[in-house]
Design an enzyme around this catalytic site. Structure first.
Site, PDB file in Angstrom:
ATOM      1  N   SER A 234       9.036  -2.688   0.027  1.00  8.31           N
ATOM      2  CA  SER A 234       8.384  -2.639   1.343  1.00  8.31           C
ATOM      3  C   SER A 234       7.531  -3.882   1.596  1.00  8.31           C
ATOM      4  CB  SER A 234       7.574  -1.357   1.452  1.00  8.31           C
ATOM      5  OG  SER A 234       7.466  -0.982   2.790  1.00  8.31           O
ATOM      6  N   ARG A 235       6.324  -3.894   1.077  1.00  2.96           N
ATOM      7  CA  ARG A 235       5.471  -5.088   1.163  1.00  2.96           C
ATOM      8  C   ARG A 235       4.642  -5.176  -0.113  1.00  2.96           C
ATOM      9  NH1 ARG A 235       8.469  -6.616   4.386  1.00  2.96           N
ATOM     10  NH2 ARG A 235       8.116  -7.224   6.563  1.00  2.96           N
ATOM     11  N   GLU A 264       3.566 -13.442  -2.458  1.00  8.19           N
ATOM     12  CA  GLU A 264       4.904 -14.045  -2.384  1.00  8.19           C
ATOM     13  C   GLU A 264       4.980 -15.248  -1.447  1.00  8.19           C
ATOM     14  OE1 GLU A 264       7.088 -10.540  -0.831  1.00  8.19           O
ATOM     15  OE2 GLU A 264       7.596 -11.771   0.902  1.00  8.19           O
ATOM     16  N   HIS A 296      12.560 -10.880  -2.182  1.00 13.40           N
ATOM     17  CA  HIS A 296      12.604 -10.381  -0.800  1.00 13.40           C
ATOM     18  C   HIS A 296      14.021 -10.520  -0.206  1.00 13.40           C
ATOM     19  CE1 HIS A 296       9.627  -9.366   2.573  1.00 13.40           C
ATOM     20  NE2 HIS A 296      10.812  -8.890   2.893  1.00 13.40           N
TER      21      HIS A 296
END
Ligand code: NAI
Length: 333
Positions: A234-235, A264, A296
């Protein structure tokens, strides 16, 4: 014809956006650099900006963009946690995103991470190539019958639930807004405490915001069923990475697979293979045999990229002409 500065543009962005733009009156100007206070000047003369997950869209950058005459921001992603919506509204900048594009793409990547982590196929691949056919160290668990906890049961959470159900797993969920689709999959909504304590696998599918930042912290990790595996597509900011490292060291956390990382921005989507990486937390993560990291790529399928380009261009078309745009995001939601 509206001119749009596309930041963080990778070769695949050029390809899919150029293909989808055929026949549309939109002038796309691709820039490889990330949008930052320094690079914002590249948007001078543009009507809009097209940005991605690690572009900086804080008040400083948005103020600069508005000063250059930019009127709208088209995010080519679902999450918009990197956009200061209050500042955008104050500056009269319209913001839109791509709310849903092949949620299955991200769900399938979450499963790919889990299956790899669980059955150690990444290690097996290397061993076999070196002529090592030992099984020691590759022991996994059978997923059928195991309990999977999903935090966030929206589009991606439901797509993930559907796959886990096919594996014969029991589904627990936690969501601010429980929905029927999860219950139709025999999913049971429970408290976060129960989800953490009972799940063999936990997968995060909620957005990053002030309420969810570090939702997996030291306290949450202390509640885990010993040896549970945690997946985050997700994050990065949903997990306190230092606390996760501590939990891996005590073995409370049995495995961690992440497609996103809280720091990131300075790493992902670039080739750092010849660099010395300064981020010691990230480097420590890479030393664990039971940690799997991808950069990602959950969204990275042909179908998702095609849809992202098409929806983003439709958003640009509507916003540039001052027409209603269903994918606008505002502070109210
Ligand atoms: P969605 O909006 O359909 O679902 C999010 C769910 O989280 C909703 O059901 C919402 O009620 C729930 N939620 C919100 N706050 C919560 C809280 N405090 N606790 C528990 N649940 C909460 O979003 P979708 O499409 O499923 O995407 C989820 C996230 O996946 C996005 O926010 C984005 O950060 C991430 N994502 C990652 C990608 C990747 O390439 N790795 C690609 C696309 C999205």
């Amino acid at each position: 014809m509206p001119r749009v500065a596309v930041f963080s543009a990778q070769p695949y962005d050029r390809r899919f956006f150029t293909e989808a733009c055929a026949g549309r009156d939109i002038d796309l100007q691709f820039h490889e650099v990330t949008l930052t206070p320094d690079s914002a000047v590249l948007a001078q003369g543009a009507d809009g900006v097209c940005a991605f997950v690690n572009d900086h869209l804080d008040a400083e950058v948005l103020t600069a963009l508005a000063g250059f005459g930019v009127r709208f921001i088209a995010m080519r992603c679902a999450g918009f946690n990197n956009v200061d919506l209050a500042a955008a509204e104050r500056l009269g900048l319209a913001v839109a995103r791509v709310p849903a594009y092949s949620p299955e793409a991200v769900a399938e990547h979450a499963l790919a991470l889990l299956l790899t982590l669980n059955r150690r196929t990444h290690r097996a691949f290397n061993r076999v190539r070196e002529g090592n056919f030992m099984l020691e160290g590759l022991l996994g668990m059978t997923l059928a019958g195991k309990t999977v906890g999903l935090i966030g049961t929206g589009r991606i959470g439901i797509a993930t639930a559907r796959i886990f159900r096919g594996f014969g797993c029991r589904l627990l969920g936690e969501d601010r807004y429980p929905n029927d689709a999860f219950q139709a999959l025999d999913g049971e909504y429970v408290s976060r405490e129960r989800l953490l304590a009972e799940s063999d696998v936990i997968s995060l599918h909620c957005p990053l915001n002030d309420d969810t930042r570090y939702l997996i912290d030291e306290q949450a990790l202390s509640l885990l069923k010993p040896g549970a595996m945690l997946i985050n597509t997700s994050r990065g900011g949903l997990i306190d990475t230092r606390a996760a490292i501590a939990a891996l060291k005590t073995r409370r956390l049995g495995g961690l697979a992440i497609d996103v990382y809280e720091q990131e921005t300075s790493l992902f989507f670039r080739d750092h293979s010849g660099d010395i990486i300064d981020d010691d937390v990230f480097q420590r993560l890479t030393t664990f045999p039971n940690v799997l990291i991808t950069g990602h790529q959950g969204f990275f399928t042909v179908e998702a990229l095609t849809e992202i380009a098409e929806v983003t261009l439709a958003n640009i078309d509507a916003m540039s002409r001052g027409l209603p745009c269903a994918n606008r995001v505002t502070q109210e939601g």
